[in-house]
Scaffold this motif. Structure first.
Motif: not given
Length: 437
Positions: A231-239
């Motif tokens: 997704a182009n607005r995602v800067k960081r993903l935390h799992l």
């Protein structure tokens, strides 16, 4: 010879009997299946968090699941513990009821085609059916649109994904995700990634059913992470994963990590993954090590167009692994007895690895060299089984808030941790923190 040696048949029989006797109590206790998620304020760096649930506002999260749909008692959409061959996504609205969060509405927004995707024969050979590929691309684009719409209104352009553990229903997972979202002051877009756990196989057989359902879910989890990160607005993903969910997540990350390695990138670069947080991970230490460092031990894997066994490994960037463990976790003690595991990752401490093992264990030594991981030991009272402290103990919630929202490292002021032996840490009281600072 000692009749009670660790691996003797008599000891195994005793452990098995204890497991059968104790597992029903662990299932009914707030360990993996959490019936209440209390909300509250968790200050960070002197500033108080603001809880939507405390303000009486509904809390909205996204969900992605490969559970089969079902109808609740009032006829509304729900999801069962049965497996579905198509991955659905949508939104969940949560509301405060007393001291807990309740699911108000589940709204399905779309679904991916059924797996395995159909193929057809052409003059050049087999290929995926174009109509199926079109449906996949539409579903991925629509899910990314849902994420982008929420990120446009969120304070942070970051997504937090929660993967639940054994014996959790869809609603359990949604409420736990809401609890985490409140802990983080609802500044992130939160996603419940729910796999088909919580079946009716009973305490003993249900665990094995959930274990295989977790294996079934790995490919969909991998697909979901890849889609969300694009997704182009995602800067960081935390799992974030708990218990058996950690094993499902590690399996997916192993495959994504190999994808990244082959394309000469890393998990952080290719999928924007910033933090991987494992609470009470129900996975054998050796298995976890293999999944985390699998590509390191396989220098024949192509790095780009050909193998590069002596070359530099891809930089990890901002990717960081945090493992919360507790030697008092009774649920994992029984899991260890069931599978004959020497050490479960969720019970790992600096003292549980001897000096000889420490020098040869890749999880320990590679973490020391790369600085990519921290192991935080929790010694506290978290209910009968000691397995759900990430939801019940404010100190753990505050530390998660400091890690994700405050972007503080272990050892920074604001995280109540003291180093025992790098990369191991322990929670400390405020008195010890004041002395150390």
């Amino acid at each position: 010879m000692n009749n009670y040696s660790k691996n003797s048949p008599k000891t195994r029989l005793i452990n098995f009997a204890l497991l059968v006797f104790m597992l029903p109590f662990l299932v009914l206790s707030p360990s993996c299946s959490n019936s209440q998620y209390r909300t509250g304020k968790h200050p960070i760096a002197g500033k108080a968090s603001v809880s939507h649930a405390k303000q009486g506002k509904p809390l909205g999260i996204l969900y992605v699941t490969n559970r089969a749909p079902s109808a609740s008692v009032d006829g509304k959409l729900s999801y069962s513990s049965f497996r579905s061959h198509s991955m659905s996504y949508g939104s969940v609205t949560l509301a405060r009821k007393g001291s807990s969060l309740d699911v108000l509405h589940i709204t399905k927004r779309g679904e991916f085609p059924q797996s395995p995707y159909s193929i057809e024969l052409t003059g050049q050979g087999p290929r995926r059916v174009p109509a199926i590929v079109d449906a996949h691309l539409r579903a991925a684009s629509a899910l990314q649109g849902e994420v982008n719409d929420r990120l446009a209104k969120a304070k942070r352009k970051e997504v937090v994904v929660f993967i639940h553990g054994y014996n959790n229903s869809f609603d359990d997972a949604a409420k736990a995700t809401g609890k985490i979202c409140n802990t983080l002051s609802v500044e992130f877009v939160c996603v419940s990634l729910s796999w088909p756990a919580g079946g009716a196989g009973g305490a003993f057989y249900g665990y094995n059913i959930d274990r295989e359902s977790g294996e079934f879910a790995v490919l969909d989890l991998k697909k979901a992470i890849r889609t969300l990160s694009a997704a182009n607005r995602v800067k960081r993903l935390h799992l974030i994963a708990h218990s058996r969910g950690a094993d499902v997540l590690l399996s997916a990350l192993y495959q994504l990590g190999m994808e990244g390695y082959i394309t000469r990138t890393s998990l952080g670069e290719r999928y924007k993954i910033n933090n991987v947080v494992l609470f009470a991970p129900d996975v054998d230490l050796d298995v976890a090590t293999t999944k985390l460092f699998g590509f390191v031990s396989d220098p024949d894997v192509p790095f780009g167009t050909r193998a590069s066994p002596y070359g530099l490994l891809p930089p990890v960037g901002s990717l960081h692994l945090t493992v919360y463990s507790s030697p008092n976790d009774k649920a994992l003690a029984l899991s260890s007895a069931l599978f004959g595991s020497v050490v479960r990752l969720g019970r790992l401490t600096s003292t549980s690895i001897g000096s000889k093992a420490a020098s040869s264990n890749a999880l320990w030594s590679n973490s020391q060299i790369s600085g990519v991981a921290d192991f935080i030991e929790y010694v506290g009272n978290a209910g009968f089984s000691g397995h759900s402290y990430f939801l019940s103990d404010p100190a753990v919630q505050k530390d998660l808030d400091a890690l994700l929202r405050g972007r503080l490292k272990a050892g920074d002021p604001g995280r109540l941790l003291v180093e025992t032996k790098r990369p191991f840490w322990k929670f400390v009281g405020r008195t010890h923190q004041a002395i150390r600072d």
